[in-house]
Design an enzyme around this catalytic site. Structure first.
Site, PDB file in Angstrom:
ATOM      1  N   GLY A 287       4.901  -7.444  14.970  1.00 16.21           N
ATOM      2  CA  GLY A 287       5.865  -8.528  14.861  1.00 16.21           C
ATOM      3  C   GLY A 287       5.624  -9.408  13.653  1.00 16.21           C
ATOM      4  O   GLY A 287       5.275  -8.936  12.564  1.00 16.21           O
ATOM      5  N   GLU A 288       5.787 -10.714  13.839  1.00 15.01           N
ATOM      6  CA  GLU A 288       5.655 -11.654  12.732  1.00 15.01           C
ATOM      7  C   GLU A 288       4.224 -11.740  12.208  1.00 15.01           C
ATOM      8  O   GLU A 288       3.996 -12.208  11.091  1.00 15.01           O
ATOM      9  CB  GLU A 288       6.105 -13.052  13.178  1.00 15.01           C
ATOM     10  CG  GLU A 288       7.596 -13.172  13.447  1.00 15.01           C
ATOM     11  CD  GLU A 288       7.983 -14.574  13.869  1.00 15.01           C
ATOM     12  OE1 GLU A 288       8.438 -15.347  13.003  1.00 15.01           O
ATOM     13  OE2 GLU A 288       7.818 -14.893  15.065  1.00 15.01           O
ATOM     14  N   LYS A 289       3.245 -11.294  13.006  1.00 13.46           N
ATOM     15  CA  LYS A 289       1.846 -11.397  12.602  1.00 13.46           C
ATOM     16  C   LYS A 289       1.439 -10.311  11.612  1.00 13.46           C
ATOM     17  O   LYS A 289       0.385 -10.392  10.995  1.00 13.46           O
ATOM     18  CB  LYS A 289       0.942 -11.332  13.832  1.00 13.46           C
ATOM     19  CG  LYS A 289       1.145 -12.500  14.800  1.00 13.46           C
ATOM     20  CD  LYS A 289       0.235 -12.383  16.008  1.00 13.46           C
ATOM     21  CE  LYS A 289       0.445 -13.544  16.986  1.00 13.46           C
ATOM     22  NZ  LYS A 289      -0.417 -13.424  18.183  1.00 13.46           N
TER      23      LYS A 289
ATOM     24  N   LYS B 104      11.617  -3.896   4.345  1.00 18.53           N
ATOM     25  CA  LYS B 104      10.199  -4.257   4.381  1.00 18.53           C
ATOM     26  C   LYS B 104       9.986  -5.475   3.494  1.00 18.53           C
ATOM     27  O   LYS B 104      10.295  -5.456   2.298  1.00 18.53           O
ATOM     28  CB  LYS B 104       9.313  -3.096   3.914  1.00 18.53           C
ATOM     29  CG  LYS B 104       7.821  -3.423   3.987  1.00 18.53           C
ATOM     30  CD  LYS B 104       6.962  -2.202   3.703  1.00 18.53           C
ATOM     31  CE  LYS B 104       5.481  -2.531   3.841  1.00 18.53           C
ATOM     32  NZ  LYS B 104       4.623  -1.349   3.628  1.00 18.53           N
TER      33      LYS B 104
ATOM     34  N   PRO C 293       1.056  -8.225   8.249  1.00 18.17           N
ATOM     35  CA  PRO C 293       0.992  -8.733   6.871  1.00 18.17           C
ATOM     36  C   PRO C 293       2.266  -8.422   6.090  1.00 18.17           C
ATOM     37  O   PRO C 293       2.662  -9.178   5.210  1.00 18.17           O
ATOM     38  CB  PRO C 293      -0.217  -7.998   6.274  1.00 18.17           C
ATOM     39  CG  PRO C 293      -0.412  -6.805   7.160  1.00 18.17           C
ATOM     40  CD  PRO C 293       0.026  -7.222   8.523  1.00 18.17           C
TER      41      PRO C 293
ATOM     42  N   ASP D 126      -1.911   5.320   3.909  1.00 17.21           N
ATOM     43  CA  ASP D 126      -2.011   5.037   5.339  1.00 17.21           C
ATOM     44  C   ASP D 126      -1.032   5.864   6.172  1.00 17.21           C
ATOM     45  O   ASP D 126      -0.242   5.324   6.948  1.00 17.21           O
ATOM     46  CB  ASP D 126      -1.777   3.545   5.578  1.00 17.21           C
ATOM     47  CG  ASP D 126      -2.417   3.062   6.880  1.00 17.21           C
ATOM     48  OD1 ASP D 126      -3.178   3.844   7.475  1.00 17.21           O
ATOM     49  OD2 ASP D 126      -2.147   1.924   7.292  1.00 17.21           O
TER      50      ASP D 126
ATOM     51  N   VAL E 278       6.141  -7.328   7.052  1.00 20.03           N
ATOM     52  CA  VAL E 278       7.027  -7.174   8.200  1.00 20.03           C
ATOM     53  C   VAL E 278       8.223  -6.291   7.845  1.00 20.03           C
ATOM     54  O   VAL E 278       8.765  -6.385   6.737  1.00 20.03           O
ATOM     55  CB  VAL E 278       7.516  -8.550   8.684  1.00 20.03           C
ATOM     56  CG1 VAL E 278       8.456  -8.419   9.872  1.00 20.03           C
ATOM     57  CG2 VAL E 278       6.326  -9.428   9.051  1.00 20.03           C
ATOM     58  N   VAL E 279       8.635  -5.441   8.782  1.00 17.87           N
ATOM     59  CA  VAL E 279       9.832  -4.611   8.598  1.00 17.87           C
ATOM     60  C   VAL E 279      10.923  -5.123   9.533  1.00 17.87           C
ATOM     61  O   VAL E 279      10.699  -5.315  10.733  1.00 17.87           O
ATOM     62  CB  VAL E 279       9.542  -3.121   8.882  1.00 17.87           C
ATOM     63  CG1 VAL E 279      10.820  -2.292   8.699  1.00 17.87           C
ATOM     64  CG2 VAL E 279       8.446  -2.608   7.960  1.00 17.87           C
TER      65      VAL E 279
END
EC number: 2.7.11.1
Length: 489
Positions: free
Chosen positions: A63-65, A84, A67, A178, A69-70
């Site tokens: 979510g918002e946490k 993104k 680094p 990744d 966010v999509v």
């Protein structure tokens, strides 16, 4: 989503511009020499597409946490995209960011998600890609609800991702950052595709891996550098995920394999779906990919040669293998003008048609009182309706909501048209839940009224519930067709 002109078409690419003719892609299609579907977006356009980067539009894990966010966004013309948003200052040099994104945007292949644009305004750095509606491999493999992924689908995923990596190698994009189960997405047909977001670092000088260190290539832990063979190692971890249905650390898996207990890795839900020989071949391939020395790992061509022969149900569609519903999309030629406006999210045309239709869809309804009768009974009711209609005509939706809300409280019998007009007014003021409620009330008043279904489709689409929205659009079209047939009789 159509040909989009790029502001950055003349920027230098990170690929060698003097390279000879590109080799063919893995699906036999010639790779495009131009960036046909790439665009540099305005920040305001992407802000609007995500309702101001609303938390309700976030689709990325964490979510918002997270680094970076999509978001799920909707562009003009009802085109769904994934956006993104990098953390501020991740890419200080806007030109460098655009050049990198433009290079990735050149990649066009059915095994990868197309990157269709970017944005670099002020401190903002954003990538825009096709939206994949059927979730991630992580969701289907580790958090499934109805059924676990069948063996044949898991083999197909291994094959298609190997094809994607081989295509990236052919295009000299050998580094993928990744690679994990969240980077594998499923399109509308249920086919797995590799996210192009992983072809760019999370920042100019940032980390290439955000996953647990236990799943990170050994050379990255030693040097902090990613090499092409690192991608093969990560592909090996994907194979372990597919085989076991769990996220097993490579070191633990290799201990099991060395102990000659390879089949102990297998997901118990797959029992009876595979031949032991095929499972053993995939386990052995995973073992090769996970070698500690990069030079001992296979290349992408070897991956293809090892996995492709294991596919046994190539004729069966992916959505059928996965048990995904296949929506029947109503063709535009089958829709009424109101239905077409709904399908295109053309709210201006939808508003015009509501105005022209007026209240005539309620004529003859036994449970409705005519407004002439209302006039005779209560002058205030007529005035309230009049002011509401004027506000609606003038697109003063805040006041139309106020007047129609008063009118709803005055009417002895509910009016479908009043609910429909208030629903549309709610839509235009970004109150989607209230719009959906009123559209449903309109359907209660006239159960087979296409307008009520189309309004529900608009509200559901604004709420991000695309499958339900499509169902409502289909229902509205069906009732439209039924009406037209009855008029012909």
């Amino acid at each position: 989503m159509g040909c989009l002109h790029s502001k950055t078409a003349n920027l230098p690419s990170s690929d060698d511009p003097s390279a000879p003719n590109k080799p063919e892609s893995v699906n036999g299609d010639q790779v495009d020499q131009e960036i046909q579907n790439f665009k540099e977006f305005d920040l305001n356009e992407l802000r609007k597409a995500t309702n101001g980067f609303s938390p309700s539009c976030i689709v990325s894990e964490g979510g918002e946490k997270a680094p970076n966010v999509v978001y799920r966004g909707k562009l003009e013309g009802n085109h769904l995209v994934a956006i993104k948003r990098f953390s501020r200052q991740s890419w200080p040099d806007a030109q460098q960011f655009v050049v990198e994104a433009t290079g990735v945007g050149k990649l066009k292949n059915k095994r990868i998600v197309s990157l269709i644009g970017c944005c670099a305004e002020g401190d903002e750095r954003l990538l825009v890609a096709e939206y994949m509606p059927n979730d991630t491999l992580s969701k289907h493999l580790f958090h499934w609800e109805k059924q676990p992924l069948p063996w044949d689908m898991r083999v197909r995923i291994a094959d298609y991702i190997a094809q994607a990596l081989d295509y990236c190698n052919i295009e000299n994009r050998k580094i993928y950052h990744d690679l994990n189960a969240y980077r594998i997405l499923f399109d509308e047909e249920g086919d797995p595709r590799l996210s192009t977001f992983g072809l760019m670092k999370n920042s100019r000088d940032g980390k290439s891996y955000s996953t647990n260190l236990a799943y990170t290539p050994p050379e990255f832990l030693r040097t902090g550098r990613v090499i092409p063979e690192s991608v093969i190692f990560s592909y090996g971890t994907i194979l372990l995920d597919l085989l076991s249905g769990k996220h097993i650390p490579p070191s633990h898996a290799l201990d099991i394999i060395r102990g000659k207990n390879a089949l102990l890795l297998m997901d118990s839900s797959l029992e009876g779906q595979y031949a032991n020989e095929d499972a053993t071949k995939l386990v052995e391939l995973a073992s090769k990919c996970l070698q500690s020395e990069a030079k001992d790992r296979p290349d992408t061509k070897f991956l293809l040669s090892a996995v492709a022969p294991l596919q046994k149900q190539e004729e069966v569609a992916s959505h059928a293998l996965m048990g995904l519903p296949k929506n029947i999309v109503i063709l535009p030629t089958m829709l009424s003008p109101l239905g077409k406006a709904c399908a295109k999210m053309d709210l201006a045309t939808f508003h015009d048609i509501l105005l022209k239709t007026g209240y005539r869809d309620e004529e003859g309804a036994e449970n409705e009182l005519s407004f002439q009768e209302w006039t005779q009974q209560v002058q205030e009711m007529l005035n309230t309706k009049k002011f509401g209609d004027i506000a609606f005509r003038d697109k003063d939706f805040k006041n139309s909501i106020e007047y129609y809300s008063k009118l709803v409280g005055m009417m002895p019998v509910p009016s479908a048209t009043v609910f429909a007009r208030r629903a549309f007014s709610y839509l235009m003021t970004d109150q989607q839940e209230l719009a959906l409620r009123d559209a449903m009330q309109a359907q209660v008043c006239i159960p087979e009224w296409p307008t009520a279904f189309y309004l529900q489709a608009l509200a559901l689409s604004k709420l991000g519930m695309e499958t339900d929205a499509q169902d409502m659009l289909n229902d509205g079209a069906a009732y439209d067709a039924k009406r037209q047939n009855s008029w012909r009789c």
